[in-house]
Scaffold this active site. Sequence first.
Site, PDB file in Angstrom:
ATOM      1  N   CYS A  85      54.466  -6.490 -21.342  1.00 16.45           N
ATOM      2  CA  CYS A  85      55.918  -6.379 -21.308  1.00 16.45           C
ATOM      3  C   CYS A  85      56.410  -6.862 -19.947  1.00 16.45           C
ATOM      4  O   CYS A  85      55.789  -6.559 -18.928  1.00 16.45           O
ATOM      5  CB  CYS A  85      56.325  -4.926 -21.540  1.00 16.45           C
ATOM      6  SG  CYS A  85      58.110  -4.631 -21.551  1.00 16.45           S
ATOM      7  N   HIS A 126      57.975  -3.991 -30.984  1.00 16.72           N
ATOM      8  CA  HIS A 126      57.958  -3.731 -29.544  1.00 16.72           C
ATOM      9  C   HIS A 126      59.381  -3.518 -29.020  1.00 16.72           C
ATOM     10  O   HIS A 126      59.653  -2.559 -28.288  1.00 16.72           O
ATOM     11  CB  HIS A 126      57.291  -4.911 -28.823  1.00 16.72           C
ATOM     12  CG  HIS A 126      57.232  -4.757 -27.341  1.00 16.72           C
ATOM     13  ND1 HIS A 126      56.090  -4.375 -26.685  1.00 16.72           N
ATOM     14  CD2 HIS A 126      58.177  -4.938 -26.380  1.00 16.72           C
ATOM     15  CE1 HIS A 126      56.334  -4.329 -25.375  1.00 16.72           C
ATOM     16  NE2 HIS A 126      57.599  -4.672 -25.174  1.00 16.72           N
ATOM     17  N   GLU A 127      60.294  -4.392 -29.444  1.00 14.51           N
ATOM     18  CA  GLU A 127      61.685  -4.285 -28.980  1.00 14.51           C
ATOM     19  C   GLU A 127      62.378  -3.071 -29.583  1.00 14.51           C
ATOM     20  O   GLU A 127      63.186  -2.415 -28.908  1.00 14.51           O
ATOM     21  CB  GLU A 127      62.461  -5.570 -29.281  1.00 14.51           C
ATOM     22  CG  GLU A 127      61.852  -6.838 -28.706  1.00 14.51           C
ATOM     23  CD  GLU A 127      61.404  -6.741 -27.250  1.00 14.51           C
ATOM     24  OE1 GLU A 127      62.007  -5.973 -26.470  1.00 14.51           O
ATOM     25  OE2 GLU A 127      60.441  -7.432 -26.884  1.00 14.51           O
ATOM     26  N   HIS A 130      61.637  -0.160 -27.497  1.00 15.69           N
ATOM     27  CA  HIS A 130      62.462  -0.109 -26.286  1.00 15.69           C
ATOM     28  C   HIS A 130      63.773   0.626 -26.540  1.00 15.69           C
ATOM     29  O   HIS A 130      64.226   1.407 -25.692  1.00 15.69           O
ATOM     30  CB  HIS A 130      62.780  -1.530 -25.790  1.00 15.69           C
ATOM     31  CG  HIS A 130      61.787  -2.070 -24.824  1.00 15.69           C
ATOM     32  ND1 HIS A 130      61.623  -1.572 -23.556  1.00 15.69           N
ATOM     33  CD2 HIS A 130      60.900  -3.081 -24.942  1.00 15.69           C
ATOM     34  CE1 HIS A 130      60.675  -2.252 -22.927  1.00 15.69           C
ATOM     35  NE2 HIS A 130      60.230  -3.180 -23.755  1.00 15.69           N
TER      36      HIS A 130
END
Length: 136
Positions: A85, A126-127, A130
């Site tokens: 990241c 993954h996003e 976040h």
Amino acid sequence: MIRPIVKDPLFLQQISQPATQADLTLANDLVDTLEAHKDACVGLAANMIGVQKRVIVIRLGLFPLVLFNPVLKDKKGPYQAEEGCLSLAGTRTTTRYREIVVAYYDRHWQKQEITLTDFPAQICQHELDHLEGILI
């Protein structure tokens, strides 16, 4: 506008707030920042550029896809992935799914749904993490 990447874990671990139509211009900053980091980055969440809103961008081939208020609707085929990241040093192992379905609003604030598989699905997951304040 290209924005600096946030690396503060305390900021990144906060849950993002829903985006509104007033946040549509955020898409340009996300796309510009993604393009500026294209050699090392395939997706960004708004909190990575200092904005606690539920907006992400992922690279699908040559084109970036911006998703406002994305919601994971379905997931299939768990596997272990090694990820890095821009906001964190090194890589980490995490569980991802080979196929996902995501509902979201597009840049015209129209409701959409997309099925992603393999690497694009991994990027999106993954996003999405976040947005929930989850760091790999």
